[in-house]
Design a protein around this motif. Sequence first.
Motif, PDB file in Angstrom:
ATOM      1  N   TYR A 119       3.236   1.208  -3.408  1.00 33.30           N
ATOM      2  CA  TYR A 119       2.304   1.114  -4.473  1.00 33.30           C
ATOM      3  C   TYR A 119       2.087   2.404  -5.717  1.00 33.30           C
ATOM      4  O   TYR A 119       2.513   2.532  -6.228  1.00 33.30           O
ATOM      5  N   LEU A 130      -5.406  -3.571  -5.475  1.00 38.33           N
ATOM      6  CA  LEU A 130      -4.571  -3.249  -5.924  1.00 38.33           C
ATOM      7  C   LEU A 130      -3.969  -3.470  -6.797  1.00 38.33           C
ATOM      8  O   LEU A 130      -3.678  -2.855  -7.109  1.00 38.33           O
ATOM      9  N   ARG A 140       0.676  -1.397  -0.190  1.00 42.73           N
ATOM     10  CA  ARG A 140      -0.123   0.068   0.288  1.00 42.73           C
ATOM     11  C   ARG A 140       0.982   1.115  -0.128  1.00 42.73           C
ATOM     12  O   ARG A 140       0.172   1.947  -0.876  1.00 42.73           O
ATOM     13  N   LEU A 178      -2.653  -2.186 -10.170  1.00 41.58           N
ATOM     14  CA  LEU A 178      -0.775  -2.344 -10.375  1.00 41.58           C
ATOM     15  C   LEU A 178      -1.211  -3.309 -11.749  1.00 41.58           C
ATOM     16  O   LEU A 178      -0.605  -2.495 -12.777  1.00 41.58           O
TER      17      LEU A 178
END
Lengths: 340, 340
Positions: free
Chosen positions: A86, A116, A83, A120
């Motif tokens: 990122y 997430l 997190r 990505l």
Amino acid sequence: MSELKAILFGVGAVGSLIAKHLLDKGVRVVGAVDNDKNKVGKDLGKVLNLSEKLGLIVSEDVDSALSGEKCDVAIHATSSSFRRTYPQIASVVKHGVNVVSTCEELSFPYYSEPDLAKRLDKLSKKYETTVLGTGINPGFLMDTLVITLTAVCQRIERISVARVMDAATRRIPFQKKVGAGLKVDEFREAMETGLITGHVGLTQSIAMIADALSWNLDRIAAEQAEPVIAGNSVKSVSINLRPGYVAGMRQKAAGYRDGNPVISLDFQAYIGAKEESDQITIEGTPRVCQRITPCVHGDLGTVAIVANSVPKVINAPPGLVTMKDLPVPSAWNETFNSAS
Amino acid sequence: MSELKAILFGVGAVGSLIAKHLLDKGVRVVGAVDNDKNKVGKDLGKVLNLSEKLGLIVSEDVDSALSGEKCDVAIHATSSSFRRTYPQIASVVKHGVNVVSTCEELSFPYYSEPDLAKRLDKLSKKYETTVLGTGINPGFLMDTLVITLTAVCQRIERISVARVMDAATRRIPFQKKVGAGLKVDEFREAMETGLITGHVGLTQSIAMIADALSWNLDRIAAEQAEPVIAGNSVKSVSINLRPGYVAGMRQKAAGYRDGNPVISLDFQAYIGAKEESDQITIEGTPRVCQRITPCVHGDLGTVAIVANSVPKVINAPPGLVTMKDLPVPSAWNETFNSAS
């Protein structure tokens, strides 16, 4: 055949070790980014404690570091948290540059951050780059190597993996990270306040193994790190331990299926560990009992596997990948043919 | 989700073991080919010594075996020689069917038959199929696993691999293949006349490791298999050995670079071997010393790795591939989603 060009995102302890190894291999470092005020604005050679300057200034800003010549890969080494990393990784991807990261949670990001991870993956594909999280652990010893060994099995009932390290052979920050030298109550307090986080990656390794085997786990349970107490007086280069003090930590995690622990990981890192080893036992047909002695050195191995993953990542199709998706890992002893 | 369909090309000792495992896994066998007159025309269930018929007749002819429903993969297990198996494999490829073969030389065909390998690669691509040669050795223990472990190394000076098997734990044909029970002069004569061929694959394993590391070897030298002489009286299920008789064989091979043996393989298979193991030692940074004890059982492991390679081969891009080109190997515990 042109040389491979890399940028460094993070030149802390591990990032610096990787940087030196890449420079030794003849990789051309064309940019370096760090947020440490003591490093920003300085020559990379000085930051890496090299004997000479490299003519490259450490920048605080990714975009300016990447504004120069097109490069093949970014070596990212800043944090264990996906997190937190990122935005950093995304900023590199948006420049169309591949990423090999030491971020522990990124080794199998679908476990802690599935949304997430998908984001990505989508971003990497959009910008035609490949992103990999790797390292010696997580990334290899307690997951990729385990998965590899399952290939000789017709049936598997249970997998146990243990890594036992003598923290005395490691960097001082690592020794402190595992709590060496603390009193037991200090250790517990440090765990509670987050001063000591324990090893990050056991749950990711379990999730990666389960995914490779198409095992649907009921749950993955990580126990809190427990202090290993120094028995007889032992010492490392800088930490003298009296009996009763914390020598390091032991941390366990397990993946459960139908209520049974089918994947068990046991991580031990403490000063004075007598038998350093990496052990994998697969209860199955046939039973496989593997042991690496001594255990693979963490820093040496992490630097190696990050560097050795670079050609695999450059050659891989775009997207967010994990070690198990790439071709069989291997040492990289070649002058690489740069994509640029 | 439809079931996976396979044909069997060769239902000899190893082919039959693989066939039974695939049937256990729920793979649907839609064809079987063999040239043994004692098997052709018989029901596969009978040939495999199953308790019931399978309603599938073993055929001598590939084209007729493949003329029925489209299948996903052919499991090929007939011979160690790539030259001898080429026409068989090509005949399958021309039907657009993927191949996983136990042919030892096919594990790294570029070593002994580079031209034939290129031809098969071209043919596979033309018919959009993937062809892989694999097995426990060659195919995994003395090559793919070695390559995998090099990934933790920054530098490598030398690699040594040893496999020590107690032949008493293996099939009788295997025991005979390694010369167990012969007098020493009978062993040497059998080697000369080709009655005993020794283990096939050491040179392929060395070539595969060198290729993965981008090492240009001066040469690969395979020593002739040497008899291991029974010391004290030892026995297997069916072969009683008097002291002085041959218990099995030991065979070495090495890859040389600048005149030095940089990859050394040592294969030992004899009745009465005390410490069964698969050992890999990488002299490098860091040094890696790995040991699997006991050694992985040859037949169990070969059956496993052949079956476990099926999904990887089906998902791979077309062409002739080797284990090191595919994603990290792993056990296959899933009902596969057939391509057809």
